[in-house]
Each structure stands twice: as C-alpha cells, then as structure tokens.
Design a protein around this motif. Structure first.
Motif, PDB file in Angstrom:
ATOM      1  N   UNK A  59     -17.348  -5.646 -11.501  1.00  0.00           N
ATOM      2  CA  UNK A  59     -16.973  -4.834 -12.662  1.00  0.00           C
ATOM      3  C   UNK A  59     -16.149  -3.635 -12.219  1.00  0.00           C
ATOM      4  N   UNK A  60     -16.602  -2.961 -11.177  1.00  0.00           N
ATOM      5  CA  UNK A  60     -15.865  -1.789 -10.687  1.00  0.00           C
ATOM      6  C   UNK A  60     -14.491  -2.184 -10.156  1.00  0.00           C
ATOM      7  N   UNK A  61     -14.409  -3.334  -9.491  1.00  0.00           N
ATOM      8  CA  UNK A  61     -13.129  -3.755  -8.914  1.00  0.00           C
ATOM      9  C   UNK A  61     -12.129  -4.117 -10.003  1.00  0.00           C
ATOM     10  N   UNK A  62     -12.557  -4.851 -11.026  1.00  0.00           N
ATOM     11  CA  UNK A  62     -11.621  -5.241 -12.081  1.00  0.00           C
ATOM     12  C   UNK A  62     -11.176  -4.021 -12.887  1.00  0.00           C
ATOM     13  N   UNK A  63     -12.067  -3.061 -13.070  1.00  0.00           N
ATOM     14  CA  UNK A  63     -11.687  -1.841 -13.787  1.00  0.00           C
ATOM     15  C   UNK A  63     -10.654  -1.053 -12.989  1.00  0.00           C
ATOM     16  N   UNK A  64     -10.857  -0.994 -11.677  1.00  0.00           N
ATOM     17  CA  UNK A  64      -9.898  -0.243 -10.858  1.00  0.00           C
ATOM     18  C   UNK A  64      -8.545  -0.951 -10.814  1.00  0.00           C
ATOM     19  N   UNK A  65      -8.545  -2.267 -10.728  1.00  0.00           N
ATOM     20  CA  UNK A  65      -7.279  -3.011 -10.755  1.00  0.00           C
ATOM     21  C   UNK A  65      -6.546  -2.748 -12.066  1.00  0.00           C
ATOM     22  N   UNK A  66      -7.291  -2.723 -13.177  1.00  0.00           N
ATOM     23  CA  UNK A  66      -6.680  -2.452 -14.484  1.00  0.00           C
ATOM     24  C   UNK A  66      -6.012  -1.086 -14.495  1.00  0.00           C
ATOM     25  N   UNK A  67      -6.684  -0.110 -13.900  1.00  0.00           N
ATOM     26  CA  UNK A  67      -6.118   1.242 -13.835  1.00  0.00           C
ATOM     27  C   UNK A  67      -4.861   1.272 -12.967  1.00  0.00           C
ATOM     28  N   UNK A  68      -4.900   0.563 -11.837  1.00  0.00           N
ATOM     29  CA  UNK A  68      -3.758   0.538 -10.927  1.00  0.00           C
ATOM     30  C   UNK A  68      -2.535  -0.069 -11.617  1.00  0.00           C
ATOM     31  N   UNK A  69      -2.734  -1.179 -12.333  1.00  0.00           N
ATOM     32  CA  UNK A  69      -1.622  -1.829 -13.027  1.00  0.00           C
ATOM     33  C   UNK A  69      -1.092  -0.914 -14.133  1.00  0.00           C
ATOM     34  N   UNK A  70      -1.995  -0.299 -14.867  1.00  0.00           N
ATOM     35  CA  UNK A  70      -1.574   0.614 -15.933  1.00  0.00           C
ATOM     36  C   UNK A  70      -0.762   1.770 -15.367  1.00  0.00           C
ATOM     37  N   UNK A  71      -1.213   2.339 -14.261  1.00  0.00           N
ATOM     38  CA  UNK A  71      -0.469   3.432 -13.617  1.00  0.00           C
ATOM     39  C   UNK A  71       0.911   2.968 -13.166  1.00  0.00           C
ATOM     40  N   UNK A  72       0.981   1.766 -12.608  1.00  0.00           N
ATOM     41  CA  UNK A  72       2.267   1.248 -12.151  1.00  0.00           C
ATOM     42  C   UNK A  72       3.235   1.079 -13.314  1.00  0.00           C
ATOM     43  N   UNK A  73       2.727   0.635 -14.457  1.00  0.00           N
ATOM     44  CA  UNK A  73       3.583   0.415 -15.624  1.00  0.00           C
ATOM     45  C   UNK A  73       4.112   1.722 -16.208  1.00  0.00           C
ATOM     46  N   UNK A  74       3.524   2.836 -15.799  1.00  0.00           N
ATOM     47  CA  UNK A  74       4.007   4.138 -16.247  1.00  0.00           C
ATOM     48  C   UNK A  74       5.106   4.674 -15.328  1.00  0.00           C
ATOM     49  N   UNK A  75       5.283   4.023 -14.192  1.00  0.00           N
ATOM     50  CA  UNK A  75       6.242   4.498 -13.200  1.00  0.00           C
ATOM     51  C   UNK A  75       7.625   3.877 -13.427  1.00  0.00           C
ATOM     52  N   UNK A  76       8.552   4.287 -12.598  1.00  0.00           N
ATOM     53  CA  UNK A  76       9.906   3.733 -12.630  1.00  0.00           C
ATOM     54  C   UNK A  76       9.889   2.387 -11.906  1.00  0.00           C
ATOM     55  N   UNK A  80       0.792  -1.223   0.000  1.00  0.00           N
ATOM     56  CA  UNK A  80       0.000   0.000   0.000  1.00  0.00           C
ATOM     57  C   UNK A  80       0.821   1.267   0.000  1.00  0.00           C
ATOM     58  N   UNK A  81       2.079   1.165   0.383  1.00  0.00           N
ATOM     59  CA  UNK A  81       2.954   2.349   0.351  1.00  0.00           C
ATOM     60  C   UNK A  81       3.441   2.637  -1.073  1.00  0.00           C
ATOM     61  N   UNK A  82       3.192   1.713  -1.990  1.00  0.00           N
ATOM     62  CA  UNK A  82       3.656   1.862  -3.370  1.00  0.00           C
ATOM     63  C   UNK A  82       2.525   1.830  -4.388  1.00  0.00           C
ATOM     64  N   UNK A  83       1.428   1.152  -4.045  1.00  0.00           N
ATOM     65  CA  UNK A  83       0.318   0.945  -4.978  1.00  0.00           C
ATOM     66  C   UNK A  83      -0.989   1.241  -4.251  1.00  0.00           C
ATOM     67  N   UNK A  84      -1.945   1.837  -4.949  1.00  0.00           N
ATOM     68  CA  UNK A  84      -3.266   2.084  -4.366  1.00  0.00           C
ATOM     69  C   UNK A  84      -4.025   0.749  -4.289  1.00  0.00           C
ATOM     70  N   UNK A  85      -4.186   0.224  -3.077  1.00  0.00           N
ATOM     71  CA  UNK A  85      -4.847  -1.064  -2.882  1.00  0.00           C
ATOM     72  C   UNK A  85      -6.307  -0.928  -2.443  1.00  0.00           C
ATOM     73  N   UNK A  86      -6.879   0.258  -2.612  1.00  0.00           N
ATOM     74  CA  UNK A  86      -8.255   0.488  -2.177  1.00  0.00           C
ATOM     75  C   UNK A  86      -9.263  -0.342  -2.962  1.00  0.00           C
TER      76      UNK A  86
END
Length: 391
Positions: free
Chosen positions: A330-347, A316-322
């Motif tokens: 549907x809402x949970x899988x969409x949010x997980x997809x966004x979280x992974x996509x955001x992480x892939x944009x990071x270092x 949780x200190x590195x990724x939004x686990x909410x």
C-alpha cells in the motif's frame, strides 16, 4: 563464447554420466537443443541415468509417475516454466502438489525469477531474450530517434494494462479520480475489480478497488495492425476480459509499434508481480527499453535494484526511485502515484531530453546482455544441477 566455456557446456562434464533429456514443450528446448542428449513430446520411460527437464503439461498429466520416480531419484526432475515468475511458480507447485518435493530437493525448478532459498531454483530471463527475436521489434528500434525529435506530444505517458491486478487497478482508479487518464495513452482489458486486503483506494468511504471499469482499447492508430479489426467488436461472452478477444491465442503483448512511444514522454510499466519480493521481468519492461523510451516501473520491491544489478541504468537523477525500497504494498503504490503525479507537473520536454542518454545506453546493453544470457545459460544449468548431485 570462449572455447573453454563452450566445451564445458557441450560435454556437461560436471554431471558425470547423466544425460540431459528435454521436454520440447518446456520453453527451453530451442536453447538447450545443441547440448541435450535427447528430447520428448510425451512422457518417456524414466531412466535414473538421465536428468529430465519437464514442462507443466507433462508434469500435470503424469503426476503420479513423476512424483513417485522423483522420490526415488532426487534431483533428476526439473520442473521448467521460465515464462512465469516465482510468485506464479510457487502457486503452480502448490496446486500440483509438489511443494514438499521441491523443498526436499527431489524436484528442482527452472523459472523466470528468483525464489526463497528453500526452493532450489535457477532463473532464466526468457522475456529479455525473446524481445528481439521478433522482426517487428528490431525494426521498431530503428525509430528511436523519433521519440526525441518529436518534442510536442499528444499524450504525456503510455499506460498499458491487460489483466486486472491490484497495483494496476489502484493506478487506474487513482488517475481516473485525479483527472490524469486523459493525459495518458492507456488500455484496460479487464473489467473486474481487485478484491484484496493488502491494497485499498477509498473515496468517500468507498473502496474503489472493488469497482468494475469498462474495457478501454488504444485508439486504432496506435494498435498493432494485426489486431485492428477486433477493436470495438467485443462479444458478450468476453465482456469482462477483452485480452483473449483481442489477441486470441497469440502473444499480442510482445509486439512493438513505435507510434505509442513516439507520441508519449514516458512509459508507466505495470509489471505482472507487485507483492512478491522477487523480480519477474516480462515483455512489459523490455518493450520500452528496446525502443529507447523512458520508464517508471510499478513492480515488486527491489525491482530497480535488480535491474541495476543486471547492468541497466534507471532514472534516479530525474525521478525519486526510493519507492523501490518500500516493503509495504500500500505504501509503495501510494508513493509511486505521488512520483508520477509530481513528474506530470514538471516540464516533460526537459525530462525527455535528460533521459535520452540513459535510454540509449539501456537499448545497447539489452542487445549485449541477451546474447550473453543465451550463451551462458547451458553452463549455468550444468553448474546448478551439479550442485545438487554433489550434496
């Protein structure tokens, strides 16, 4: 284990005169063998003085005799299948026609996950215990440092998928459409679409959840050596589901090969259960924890909460686990997809370095908690049974 606990387990004093008789096919035989009063391979003659722990095959093949006897002697039959989570167990007891007997506490449940309170169930984390029963996996643990010393990796994340399940299908289609699969070391062993109403993925007014997707194996250098000869040799009869072809009747998913983890920054773990709000932890989560790999779990609501309740740390200190709190699938899988996509944009190099301390803590905690789980289960079972005898 303390002497006091050991004596309580050995004598099963809380059960009075009742004896514990265990089906040797019921997956808990090795665990209970030191404490059981007997065992069986085939249906025994049932005695009211005994408590019988029965696996699915014995129950299915002797349904009439067992259900009639359980009606007369409540709480003396325990249906045992800790290799399955509560969602699958629920389906099994309905297909076996014993759901009402379970609700009436005439047949009890020993499963791999918690269930609603109306079902008398004791859970056992069998996959957590089994993961380090394999020498190959113990050897893999010794290579954890390579994950963190190899900073430049050919792939960003590890994404393994066997049987088609809605949450896996959604992510496969999402990553494919957004050109992210090329950044993953991934598998898809089932070509079938996912026909469900509660999850959709529309592109140009077309729901891609129903589409088929070709089988995709790991590159040979990443596959467990035992299965290398089967890559690319899928028979026509198995063209829709390659898992059986690859692993046959072996539990191929349990084996840890270090290279896929060394060459990726994190694991995207698509657990077996996503839509049922009771955690079921399989080898899928214990593999990255065993080898010390960062992970994001795609699982049921509350999965992260339950992992933390077991004493494991998350990221949780590195990724939004909410997303763990989102009830709607549907809402949970969409949010997980966004979280992974955001992480892939990071270092990801920085992410890996920042995740190392948590991974090493979890690795050590796994060693400790699996030992405790094995030691304490017989007493937990004794207390569970006593509760229903005393009602």
């Amino acid at each position: 284990m303390s002497e006091n606990i050991n004596n309580s387990i050995k004598d099963f004093t809380l059960l009075g005169k009742h004896r514990i008789i265990v089906d040797e096919w019921a997956e808990v035989w090795d665990l209970l063998k030191p404490y059981a009063d007997g065992s069986f391979w085939q249906m025994p003659e049932l005695d009211p003085a005994n408590v019988y722990i029965v696996g699915r095959v014995i129950l299915k093949d002797n349904w009439t005799a067992i259900t009639e006897w359980a009606t007369l002697h409540p709480g003396r039959i325990i249906f045992s299948n800790p290799a399955e989570g509560s969602f699958t167990i629920l389906g099994q007891i309905r297909r076996l026609g014993i759901e009402q007997l379970v609700k009436d506490k005439k047949i009890l449940i020993l499963g791999g996950g918690d269930m609603e309170s109306e079902y008398p169930c004791i859970s056992y984390d069998s996959f957590m215990v089994k993961i380090l029963d394999y020498i190959t996996n113990k050897e893999a643990m010794k290579r954890t440092s390579e994950i963190y010393s190899k900073i430049d990796k050919p792939y960003d994340f590890l994404f393994l998928n066997g049987r088609t399940r809605p949450h896996r299908k959604y992510l496969l289609e999402y990553f494919n459409y957004n050109n992210l699969l090329d950044r993953a070391l991934w598998t898809n062993l089932d070509t079938e679409g996912a026909h469900v109403r509660y999850m959709t993925y529309y592109i140009d007014h077309h729901d891609r959840m129903r589409d088929s997707m070709p089988v995709h194996y790991l590159p040979p250098e990443y596959e467990v050596d035992e299965y290398l000869g089967k890559l690319g040799t899928l028979p026509e009869k198995d063209e829709k589901f390659a898992k059986y072809h690859l692993f046959s009747n072996t539990w191929g998913e349990i084996y840890l090969k270090p290279k896929p983890y060394i060459d990726t920054y994190f694991s995207l773990v698509t657990e077996t259960v996503f839509e049922y709000p009771y955690s079921f932890r399989t080898e899928k989560i214990w593999k990255p924890i065993t080898i010390g790999h960062p992970w994001i779990a795609v699982a049921s609501q509350g999965y992260y909460r339950d992992m933390r309740n077991l004493g494991f740390k998350t990221f949780g200190h590195l990724v939004d686990e909410s997303f763990d709190n989102i009830a709607n699938e549907q809402d949970r899988i969409e949010r997980i997809s966004e979280v992974v996509t955001d992480l892939l944009k990071q270092d990801l190099k920085s992410f890996l370095t920042s995740a190392e301390e948590v991974c090493k803590y979890n690795q050590q905690h796994l060693i400790e908690i699996r030992k405790t789980a094995k030691q304490e289960f017989p007493l937990r079972l004794s207390n569970f049974l006593s509760k229903y005898f005393n009602e």
